[in-house]
Design a protein around this motif. Structure first.
Motif, mmCIF file in Angstrom:
data_model
loop_
_atom_site.group_PDB
_atom_site.id
_atom_site.type_symbol
_atom_site.label_atom_id
_atom_site.label_comp_id
_atom_site.label_asym_id
_atom_site.label_seq_id
_atom_site.Cartn_x
_atom_site.Cartn_y
_atom_site.Cartn_z
ATOM 1 N N PHE A 165 0.828 -1.203 0.000
ATOM 2 C CA PHE A 165 0.000 0.000 0.000
ATOM 3 C C PHE A 165 0.864 1.255 0.000
ATOM 4 O O PHE A 165 0.675 2.157 -0.827
ATOM 5 N N LEU A 166 1.828 1.341 0.918
ATOM 6 C CA LEU A 166 2.641 2.545 1.060
ATOM 7 C C LEU A 166 3.460 2.840 -0.197
ATOM 8 O O LEU A 166 3.489 3.977 -0.674
ATOM 9 N N VAL A 167 4.114 1.826 -0.730
ATOM 10 C CA VAL A 167 4.960 2.023 -1.906
ATOM 11 C C VAL A 167 4.118 2.429 -3.110
ATOM 12 O O VAL A 167 4.469 3.358 -3.840
ATOM 13 N N ASN A 168 3.001 1.758 -3.331
ATOM 14 C CA ASN A 168 2.187 2.065 -4.505
ATOM 15 C C ASN A 168 1.499 3.416 -4.401
ATOM 16 O O ASN A 168 1.368 4.121 -5.403
ATOM 17 N N PHE A 169 1.072 3.798 -3.213
ATOM 18 C CA PHE A 169 0.469 5.120 -3.064
ATOM 19 C C PHE A 169 1.529 6.206 -3.263
ATOM 20 O O PHE A 169 1.286 7.209 -3.926
ATOM 21 N N GLU A 170 2.709 5.980 -2.719
ATOM 22 C CA GLU A 170 3.798 6.943 -2.896
ATOM 23 C C GLU A 170 4.174 7.063 -4.375
ATOM 24 O O GLU A 170 4.365 8.170 -4.884
ATOM 25 N N SER A 217 -11.941 10.817 -11.781
ATOM 26 C CA SER A 217 -12.181 9.434 -12.217
ATOM 27 C C SER A 217 -10.884 8.788 -12.699
ATOM 28 O O SER A 217 -10.596 7.637 -12.380
ATOM 29 N N LYS A 218 -10.114 9.549 -13.465
ATOM 30 C CA LYS A 218 -8.844 9.040 -13.982
ATOM 31 C C LYS A 218 -7.878 8.744 -12.841
ATOM 32 O O LYS A 218 -7.234 7.695 -12.825
ATOM 33 N N ASN A 219 -7.778 9.657 -11.882
ATOM 34 C CA ASN A 219 -6.886 9.456 -10.737
ATOM 35 C C ASN A 219 -7.320 8.258 -9.908
ATOM 36 O O ASN A 219 -6.490 7.461 -9.471
ATOM 37 N N ALA A 220 -8.620 8.134 -9.672
ATOM 38 C CA ALA A 220 -9.132 7.006 -8.886
ATOM 39 C C ALA A 220 -8.853 5.687 -9.597
ATOM 40 O O ALA A 220 -8.442 4.707 -8.966
ATOM 41 N N ALA A 221 -9.073 5.662 -10.905
ATOM 42 C CA ALA A 221 -8.828 4.434 -11.671
ATOM 43 C C ALA A 221 -7.352 4.053 -11.637
ATOM 44 O O ALA A 221 -6.998 2.871 -11.487
ATOM 45 N N GLU A 222 -6.478 5.056 -11.745
ATOM 46 C CA GLU A 222 -5.044 4.768 -11.719
ATOM 47 C C GLU A 222 -4.605 4.256 -10.352
ATOM 48 O O GLU A 222 -3.858 3.275 -10.249
ATOM 49 N N LEU A 223 -5.059 4.894 -9.292
ATOM 50 C CA LEU A 223 -4.686 4.447 -7.955
ATOM 51 C C LEU A 223 -5.250 3.055 -7.669
ATOM 52 O O LEU A 223 -4.564 2.209 -7.099
ATOM 53 N N LEU A 224 -6.484 2.806 -8.086
ATOM 54 C CA LEU A 224 -7.081 1.487 -7.893
ATOM 55 C C LEU A 224 -6.271 0.419 -8.623
ATOM 56 O O LEU A 224 -6.010 -0.651 -8.088
#
Length: 190
Positions: free
Chosen positions: A43-48, A172-179
């Motif tokens: 979680f931490l690495v991917n969110f960063e 929407s784009k940001n949410a899709a990318e983070l997901l």
């Protein structure tokens, strides 16, 4: 990120010094901590990486270009910085005018970081009190602290999925990318 560093330091100190001396470190506890460490690290690495990719790779060069073009006008300079800050807030799901789903994502992210810090502080306190002998730790308390992270993670995935389905531009784009970064194989999908 404070949560990341705090968790990594605590985890490394527990596991590195006593991997060979399994008599003092409960194998079951160590295995459980290994699994949770990897999940939290994911979680931490991917969110960063999501933040660094969006903020530094995409938004920062645009800001520098706009600043270079607006050196003659303080108003244009101010507008360029304001535009960057607004885009950065949207990228982080912190925009005050965001939709309900984006606010839910921001709330989940905040709760997840709080859970990581709480878990890290709890493990650090046990480590200071009992050393690396995890068999003396109250693992039920540690498990409960982890459950806060785990429950919120499920809510985060649902909120990101909901936000990415809204078709409302950058949110929407940001949410899709983070997901996609957090749940690339559909493991957490509802």
């Amino acid at each position: 990120l404070i949560g990341r560093e705090s968790w990594f330091d605590m985890y490394k100190s527990i596991t590195s010094e006593h991997r060979d001396n399994q008599t003092r470190v409960s194998r079951h506890h160590l295995r459980w901590l290994d699994l949770k460490w990897h999940e939290i690290r994911h979680f931490l690495v991917n969110f960063e990486e999501y933040l660094l990719t969006n903020l530094l790779s995409q938004l920062w060069p645009k800001l520098i270009q706009e600043i270079d073009e607006s050196l003659d006008s303080p108003l244009q300079y101010h507008n360029a910085i304001s535009k960057f800050v607004n885009k950065a807030l949207k990228c982080c799901f912190l925009d005050q005018q965001s939709n309900k789903s984006s606010k839910a994502v921001a709330s989940c992210l905040s709760k997840m970081y709080q859970s990581i810090l709480e878990l890290s502080q709890l493990c650090r306190a046990y480590r200071l009190r009992y050393g690396h002998d995890t068999s003396k730790w109250n693992m039920e308390t540690v498990r409960k602290a982890y459950e806060g992270f785990n429950r919120t993670k499920s809510f985060l995935v649902k909120a990101l999925a909901s936000c990415s389905n809204l078709n409302q531009g950058s949110a929407s784009k940001n949410a899709a990318e983070l997901l996609m970064r957090l749940d690339f194989n559909g493991f957490y999908a509802p």
